[in-house]
Design a protein around this motif. Structure first.
Motif, PDB file in Angstrom:
ATOM      1  N   LEU A 118     103.924 -53.338  35.348  1.00 56.29           N
ATOM      2  CA  LEU A 118     105.372 -53.384  35.139  1.00 56.29           C
ATOM      3  C   LEU A 118     106.010 -52.146  35.763  1.00 56.29           C
ATOM      4  O   LEU A 118     105.792 -51.028  35.317  1.00 56.29           O
ATOM      5  N   ALA A 132     106.140 -56.821  39.384  1.00 57.81           N
ATOM      6  CA  ALA A 132     105.018 -57.164  38.513  1.00 57.81           C
ATOM      7  C   ALA A 132     103.764 -57.277  39.360  1.00 57.81           C
ATOM      8  O   ALA A 132     103.550 -58.277  40.050  1.00 57.81           O
ATOM      9  N   THR A 151      99.386 -55.955  28.280  1.00 61.71           N
ATOM     10  CA  THR A 151     100.763 -56.343  27.981  1.00 61.71           C
ATOM     11  C   THR A 151     101.623 -55.103  27.837  1.00 61.71           C
ATOM     12  O   THR A 151     101.182 -54.108  27.268  1.00 61.71           O
ATOM     13  N   THR A 153     106.076 -54.124  27.288  1.00 58.85           N
ATOM     14  CA  THR A 153     107.490 -54.506  27.288  1.00 58.85           C
ATOM     15  C   THR A 153     108.336 -53.239  27.271  1.00 58.85           C
ATOM     16  O   THR A 153     107.910 -52.202  26.763  1.00 58.85           O
ATOM     17  N   VAL A 163     105.736 -57.713  30.990  1.00 62.07           N
ATOM     18  CA  VAL A 163     104.681 -58.253  31.839  1.00 62.07           C
ATOM     19  C   VAL A 163     103.432 -58.339  30.977  1.00 62.07           C
ATOM     20  O   VAL A 163     103.126 -57.409  30.228  1.00 62.07           O
ATOM     21  N   SER A 164     102.757 -59.454  31.082  1.00 67.70           N
ATOM     22  CA  SER A 164     101.453 -59.580  30.438  1.00 67.70           C
ATOM     23  C   SER A 164     100.550 -60.369  31.371  1.00 67.70           C
ATOM     24  O   SER A 164     101.024 -61.161  32.179  1.00 67.70           O
ATOM     25  N   TRP A 165      99.273 -60.102  31.263  1.00 68.83           N
ATOM     26  CA  TRP A 165      98.316 -60.860  32.045  1.00 68.83           C
ATOM     27  C   TRP A 165      97.006 -60.963  31.270  1.00 68.83           C
ATOM     28  O   TRP A 165      96.726 -60.159  30.386  1.00 68.83           O
ATOM     29  N   LEU A 175      99.402 -64.438  35.009  1.00 73.27           N
ATOM     30  CA  LEU A 175     100.463 -63.437  34.896  1.00 73.27           C
ATOM     31  C   LEU A 175     101.705 -64.057  34.283  1.00 73.27           C
ATOM     32  O   LEU A 175     102.118 -65.150  34.655  1.00 73.27           O
ATOM     33  N   ASN A 176     102.306 -63.360  33.321  1.00 73.28           N
ATOM     34  CA  ASN A 176     103.540 -63.801  32.690  1.00 73.28           C
ATOM     35  C   ASN A 176     104.554 -62.658  32.796  1.00 73.28           C
ATOM     36  O   ASN A 176     104.267 -61.516  32.406  1.00 73.28           O
ATOM     37  N   VAL A 177     105.724 -62.951  33.307  1.00 72.36           N
ATOM     38  CA  VAL A 177     106.787 -61.955  33.464  1.00 72.36           C
ATOM     39  C   VAL A 177     108.025 -62.433  32.714  1.00 72.36           C
ATOM     40  O   VAL A 177     108.443 -63.581  32.884  1.00 72.36           O
TER      41      VAL A 177
END
Length: 182
Positions: A118, A132, A151, A153, A163-165, A175-177
């Motif tokens: 992040l 990201a 993760t 925030t 951002v988490s992965w 990957l999650n943004v």
């Protein structure tokens, strides 16, 4: 001194391999032996010069000296960052040292920017654009077992950014943004 010199670009190109080799050997053999100035840049220097594995293994190391030692030592398991790596066994530190000291908190920058991924692109301010890219997860797949997910925030004036992965069963990086308005 090696970390600062490499970070600042003060090492001539002809000497960089030797200086870097000395730093990596010291990190691999002894862990975090830098002071409060060096700890700010050591992990980023290792990543910059393609020694991600050494950086992550040093971060996860539970023996003295290092972050893992502060968290998992038997004398006084830490829930914050200490003023001294040896705060649990050196008598001079036990009564007078802080167990919540800011200078070692610079590891948060490395974790957020390079492990979780992040960050803001160069030239961007105030989180107008989010980058990201979890460098540590992308560069060295041999770390997958020790670093299976991450993760982070940040609450910004624009809203929550995260951002988490995690690794899938097949080893793929998922990957999650999260950005404001999404």
């Amino acid at each position: 001194a090696l970390v600062s010199a490499l970070w600042l670009g003060a090492v001539p190109a002809s000497l960089q391999p030797e200086v870097l080799s000395s730093l990596v050997q010291d990190v691999n053999n002894r862990g975090l032996t830098v002071g409060f100035l060096g700890v700010r840049y050591m992990f980023e220097v290792l990543l910059r010069y393609n020694h991600t594995t050494s950086a992550i293994q040093c971060l996860l190391r539970t023996s003295y000296p290092g972050y893992g030692h502060e968290i998992y030592n038997v004398y006084e398991p830490g829930t914050s960052l200490w003023e001294s790596w040896s705060g649990d066994f050196m008598g001079q530190w036990m009564g007078e040292s802080s167990r919540s000291h800011h200078y070692q908190a610079s590891i948060n920058t490395f974790l957020r920017k390079y492990v979780v991924g992040l960050d803001m692109p160069d030239g961007v301010s105030a989180w107008a654009v989010v980058k990201a890219r979890p460098e540590a997860a992308l560069v060295d797949l041999s770390l997958a077992a020790e670093l299976p997910a991450a993760t982070a925030t940040i609450a910004t004036h624009r809203g929550q950014i995260g951002v988490s992965w995690a690794r899938s069963g097949g080893g793929e990086l998922l990957l999650n943004v999260t950005v404001p308005g999404s």
